[in-house]
Every structure is written in C-alpha cells, then in structure tokens.
Write a protein that holds these residues in place. Structure first.
Motif, PDB file in Angstrom:
ATOM      1  N   ARG A 167      39.801  -2.730  -2.285  1.00  0.00           N
ATOM      2  CA  ARG A 167      40.120  -1.357  -1.861  1.00  0.00           C
ATOM      3  C   ARG A 167      39.983  -0.339  -2.992  1.00  0.00           C
ATOM      4  NH1 ARG A 167      44.142  -1.206   3.173  1.00  0.00           N
ATOM      5  NH2 ARG A 167      43.648  -3.249   3.993  1.00  0.00           N
ATOM      6  N   HIS A 194      48.029   1.874   0.983  1.00  0.00           N
ATOM      7  CA  HIS A 194      47.337   0.622   1.322  1.00  0.00           C
ATOM      8  C   HIS A 194      48.253  -0.593   1.268  1.00  0.00           C
ATOM      9  CE1 HIS A 194      43.233   2.228   1.586  1.00  0.00           C
ATOM     10  NE2 HIS A 194      43.654   3.107   0.690  1.00  0.00           N
ATOM     11  N   LYS A 227      47.490  -9.094  -2.840  1.00  0.00           N
ATOM     12  CA  LYS A 227      46.459 -10.090  -3.130  1.00  0.00           C
ATOM     13  C   LYS A 227      45.369  -9.453  -3.993  1.00  0.00           C
ATOM     14  CE  LYS A 227      47.431 -13.377   0.293  1.00  0.00           C
ATOM     15  NZ  LYS A 227      48.773 -12.873   0.469  1.00  0.00           N
ATOM     16  N   ASP A 283      42.395  -8.003  -2.213  1.00  0.00           N
ATOM     17  CA  ASP A 283      42.672  -6.739  -1.521  1.00  0.00           C
ATOM     18  C   ASP A 283      42.688  -5.571  -2.509  1.00  0.00           C
ATOM     19  OD1 ASP A 283      42.869  -8.045   0.859  1.00  0.00           O
ATOM     20  OD2 ASP A 283      45.060  -8.270   0.764  1.00  0.00           O
TER      21      ASP A 283
END
Ligand SMILES: NC(=O)c1ccc[n+]([C@@H]2O[C@H](COP(=O)([O-])OP(=O)(O)OC[C@H]3O[C@@H](n4cnc5c(N)ncnc54)[C@H](O)[C@@H]3O)[C@@H](O)[C@H]2O)c1
Ligand SMILES: [Fe+2]
Length: 395
Positions: free
Chosen positions: A354, A274, A347, A350
């Motif tokens: 996720r 990711h 971040k 994020d």
C-alpha cells in the motif's frame, strides 16, 4: 516588507479549569443556546462519564439529545447517520464530548449539515467555513486539541482515505477544558494522545507557516508536555501531570491550527486509514524517523524544540540539540511502549503493497508541503520503508 503572515482563529471562549465542565449550562446561556445535542461515544455513556455534561444541563433545566454512535477515527458513514440524528429535533448547538473522535464527528456533522452532499466534497483544498450549528467542545483526552482547531479528520470508507477538512466551520464556538475528565484515560491512550499533542506543537513550530502567535503556543506546549507526559502515563491520578498535559494539548491545538501540521501528520493519516492504527500511535511510529529526515531543513528550530522538550541543554549547539531530539524521541517511544507497525499486527506485504497509495494520499493532503524539508513520493516511500525496518543507526 512585512515578514509575518498570520491568520489567527480561536474559539470565542476557552474555559480552562479543573471541574470546569460543571459550568457547561452557563457557557450555553452566554450564547443564548438551550437545545444541545451531545455527540459522544458508547464508552462515555456506558461508563457514566457523559453524566458530567448531562447532570449540570439537567440542573439548569436543559434536556439534551444524545448521539453516542461515534467510533474511534470517525468515518463519513457515521457522520451521515449523525446528520440525520441532528435533524430529528430543533437543536441549536452540539456539545462534542469525548476524545478527538466524537469532537471531530460533531464538527463534521455541522459542516455536512450545512449544505449536504458527501463528506469528501468538503476535504482540502475546499475551505469548509460554513456550519449548520455551533459546537461546544469538551475534550476528555489530552489530546488532539480538536476543541480549539479549525480541522476535522474523517475517513472516506469507500476510498480508504483519512480526509483533512479545514475551515472555520470546524472551529468550535467554545471549549471547556477540564483536566479532571482525563483521570480515567488508560496508559496506552495517555501515551498516544500525548505524543499526538507533542507532534502538533513540534510540527506547528517547524512548519513553513509558523508565525509568532503559533510559536508562542508551540513552545509553551512542548515545555509542558516534556515535563508531564511520562508522569501522566505512569501515574494516571497525578493532578499536576494531567493538568499540565491538558493545557499543553490545548496550547498545541492553538499552535497547529494557526500554523499547520507537516510531514508526520501527512504520512500518519494513511496509516490510520489503511491499518486502523489510532491517530496518536501512528504519529508516534513515524516521529523519530521523520524528525531525523527533516532536521536539516530547520536545524535551529529543531534544536530549540529539543531544549524546550527538556532533551538538550541551553548550551548545546543547534546541531547537537537537534540530534538529541531524534534520540530522545526514540527513547520516549521505548519508554511509552509504542509498538512498531509489525508489533501492531500489520503484515509486511500489506505495508509495502500500500506504500505507493499511502504516499500519494500523504502528498494530496497538502501537509508535507509545510514541512521544512519537502519530500516527493519516492522519498515518502523510503521513509515508510525505514519506519518498517527500523532506522539506520548512523544516519
Ligand atoms: N480535529 C483535529 O484538529 C484533530 C487533531 C488531531 C487528531 N484528530 C483526530 O482525533 C481522533 C483521535 O482522538 P483521540 O486520540 O482523542 O481518541 P478517541 O477520541 O478516538 O478516543 C480513544 C479511546 O479513548 C477513550 N476515551 C476517551 N476519553 C476517555 C477518558 N476520559 N477515559 C477513558 N477512556 C477515554 C474513547 O472512548 C476511545 O475508546 C482521530 O480521528 C484523529 O484523526 C483531530
Ligand atoms: Fe494529530
């Protein structure tokens, strides 16, 4: 009743020595191979390092093809391009030359080239035992141990998933382990790859699939890595440190390939997929917190690992030695300037957004099941959260 369950596999030849790469043509000849495709990365070509393989081959009258479009943390799309390249000439083997990324790419090309389809068709729990051609692996990092493992790790671009592919098709026929190739590895990569090696040895040792064969390699690897990692990081040209790290990395590869990795690797792959964090670095970010969480499941083994790594005294009780391992790993990260996920530029929104998918992907890889303490999805999310915020000091 037998208490040992082991299924041991290793390359047919491991040639280990400073300067061993000069013997690459002899290794090919032993197996009757003469049309190699060298799979490497652009840096190896630009820097001239690939001459270390091409030179001795040319001297033996062998002209090799070169596929150098591999990328760090390889993807299924790159592997597909590689398979097309592989089919352009009647090659009879591939030489994976570079860090874990080119070696893994060569392995994946051999597997995908065997029966076609998509790379994801071959991910665990599939047993990827077939390969289109044999691999000779020549690592230039110390490292992934990929030169002697039955794994390759490939990112599924469409699904943002770093897939584990497991099977004898991924096991190199031969490996040439030459520490002199690692002198040029920069300190950041030396640290990341070295922590990856240590994580392989530690996870192989505490895994539910540990056995007397993997234990022997894991313990030897932890000792070598404990003795040499900081020196290799601080003094890139130190031959003893580079050799110690290279042997430790290969031993750690033999250890986890014949046992398994566990929760650190399970949670690390989604971070790589990711956020494009290099593999060793995402392991390093996780290692102290996951070790703290896991100790209660195998205190004696974590204690022994701590002693072998040089963090605890022979006289320390297991609980004390294991606690020293957790603290020692935190200090190691500081000494080797391992960034936090935030320092790396991820971040917060994020990371947290996720987390559910990362936890799901971590569990699906199967690696967490081998951990001495097995978490569910909610616990994995708590651990990701802890890695972001920093661990409670008194936990
Ligand atoms: N197959 C396995 O068993 C296994 C195990 C662990 C990790 N992996 C995979 O391996 C990959 C990571 O491999 P890696 O950590 O070796 O890094 P890498 O191969 O991605 O290389 C990292 C960087 O270091 C450079 N580099 C490599 N050797 C160098 C040298 N001698 N001098 C200067 N620069 C050099 C490369 O060009 C690249 O830019 C990941 O995709 C990871 O998932 C595989
Ligand atoms: Fe690894």
């Amino acid at each position: 009743m037998s208490t040992v369950t082991a299924n041991i596999a290793a390359p047919r030849t491991l040639l280990v020595a400073g300067g061993a790469v000069k013997q690459v043509a002899e290794v090919l000849a032993k197996f009757g191979l003469s049309r190699p495709l060298v799979v490497t990365d652009p840096f190896m070509v630009k820097s001239g390092m690939v001459r270390n393989v091409l030179g001795p081959l040319e001297a033996a009258g062998i002209t090799a093809g070169v596929f150098s479009d591999t990328i760090p943390e390889p993807t299924d799309t790159v592997v597909e391009v590689g398979v097309l390249e592989m089919k352009k000439a009647p090659y009879d083997c591939m030489i994976g030359f570079g860090g874990g990324s080119p070696i893994d790419t060569a392995k994946a090309m051999a597997i995908l080239g065997s029966a076609g389809g998509k790379m994801r068709d071959y991910k665990v729990p599939f047993s990827a035992d077939k390969a289109a051609m044999p691999i000779i692996a020549v690592p230039t990092t110390a490292g992934t141990g990929s030169e002697c493992t039955r794994f390759t790790v490939i990112t599924d671009v469409e699904r943002d998933e770093k897939m584990l592919i497991n099977g004898l098709g991924a096991l190199p026929l031969a490996a040439i382990v030459d520490y002199e190739l690692t002198y040029s590895v920069p300190p950041r990569t030396t640290a990341d790859t070295g922590i990856d090696s240590f994580t392989h040895a530690l996870e192989a040792f505490v895994s539910k699939r540990a056995n007397p064969f993997s234990d022997a390699f894991a313990l030897a690897a932890m000792e070598l890595i404990g003795r040499h990692l900081r020196t290799a990081y601080a003094e890139p040209r130190n031959a003893a440190a580079r050799e110690g790290m290279m042997i430790g990395a290969t031993q750690a590869g033999l250890a986890f390939s014949n046992s398994s990795v566990a929760l650190v690797h399970g949670m690390s792959r989604p971070i790589g997929a990711h956020f494009h964090v290099p593999h060793g670095l995402s392991n390093a970010m996780l290692l102290p917190a996951i070790t703290r969480y896991s100790v209660s499941g195998a205190e004696a083994r974590y204690g022994e690992a701590s002693r072998r790594f040089g963090l605890a005294a022979a006289t320390d009780a297991d609980a004390i030695a294991a606690a020293k391992l957790v603290t020692g790993l935190e200090i190691l990260n500081r000494d080797l300037a391992v960034p936090t996920p935030a320092d790396f530029g991820i971040k917060q929104a994020d990371w947290f957004g996720r987390m559910p998918l990362m936890a799901e992907q971590a569990l699906a890889s199967g690696s967490p099941n081998n951990n001495p303490r097995v978490p569910g999805a909610a616990e994995i999310m708590t651990l990701y959260q802890e890695v972001w915020t920093g661990a409670p000091r008194n936990a």
